[in-house]
Design a protein around this motif. Structure first.
Motif, mmCIF file in Angstrom:
data_model
loop_
_atom_site.group_PDB
_atom_site.id
_atom_site.type_symbol
_atom_site.label_atom_id
_atom_site.label_comp_id
_atom_site.label_asym_id
_atom_site.label_seq_id
_atom_site.Cartn_x
_atom_site.Cartn_y
_atom_site.Cartn_z
ATOM 1 N N THR A 256 -0.359 -11.584 -2.188
ATOM 2 C CA THR A 256 0.427 -10.385 -2.438
ATOM 3 C C THR A 256 -0.366 -9.128 -2.121
ATOM 4 O O THR A 256 0.159 -8.184 -1.510
ATOM 5 N N VAL A 257 -1.628 -9.091 -2.514
ATOM 6 C CA VAL A 257 -2.476 -7.936 -2.208
ATOM 7 C C VAL A 257 -2.684 -7.815 -0.703
ATOM 8 O O VAL A 257 -2.641 -6.712 -0.141
ATOM 9 N N ALA B 34 0.399 -6.340 0.800
ATOM 10 C CA ALA B 34 0.519 -4.915 0.487
ATOM 11 C C ALA B 34 -0.378 -4.072 1.386
ATOM 12 O O ALA B 34 0.029 -3.024 1.886
ATOM 13 N N ALA C 216 0.963 -4.128 5.061
ATOM 14 C CA ALA C 216 2.172 -3.358 5.332
ATOM 15 C C ALA C 216 1.836 -1.925 5.716
ATOM 16 O O ALA C 216 2.541 -1.316 6.510
ATOM 17 N N ASN C 217 0.779 -1.362 5.176
ATOM 18 C CA ASN C 217 0.347 -0.009 5.493
ATOM 19 C C ASN C 217 -1.161 -0.016 5.688
ATOM 20 O O ASN C 217 -1.906 0.271 4.765
#
Length: 114
Positions: free
Chosen positions: A70-71, A74, A77-78
């Motif tokens: 998940t990290v 994240a 994504a950016n």
């Protein structure tokens, strides 16, 4: 980069499915609660159950893998983060909210005061 992100999503989904399965298979702490009240059991109601078994350790490993995926998603994504634009997410959202507020203003004729 897109192949790497797809691989992380697959790892995250597999870890989530494995974690759900492991949690459903485990024996809960409160399962023997009724027996401890009436049978004179020497153990405490919600006390320590001893060392962790294979299922609880496997659940912890799956949760760690899920959290790491998940990290990674994240940050993927950016990649530049807020530092590349020089501001925060709210700074970039402020012009959009001003445009929405301006479009919501009444456009009909004003009613004069009597």
């Amino acid at each position: 980069m897109q192949v790497f992100m797809n691989l992380i999503v697959v790892v995250q989904l597999l870890a989530a499915i494995a974690m759900i399965g492991l949690v459903l298979v485990q024996h809960g702490k409160g399962a023997d609660m009724g027996a401890s009240f009436g049978s004179g059991a020497s153990g405490s109601l919600f006390g320590a159950t001893g060392s962790a078994n294979f299922l609880s350790r496997s659940t912890a490993v799956c949760a760690t893998i899920f959290f790491a995926a998940t990290v990674a998603l994240a940050f993927g994504a950016n990649p530049g983060g807020a530092r590349s634009s020089g501001g925060s997410v709210l700074d970039s959202a402020a012009p959009a909210s001003a445009a929405v507020a301006a479009s919501a203003a009444p456009t009909g004729p004003a009613i004069p005061n009597q």
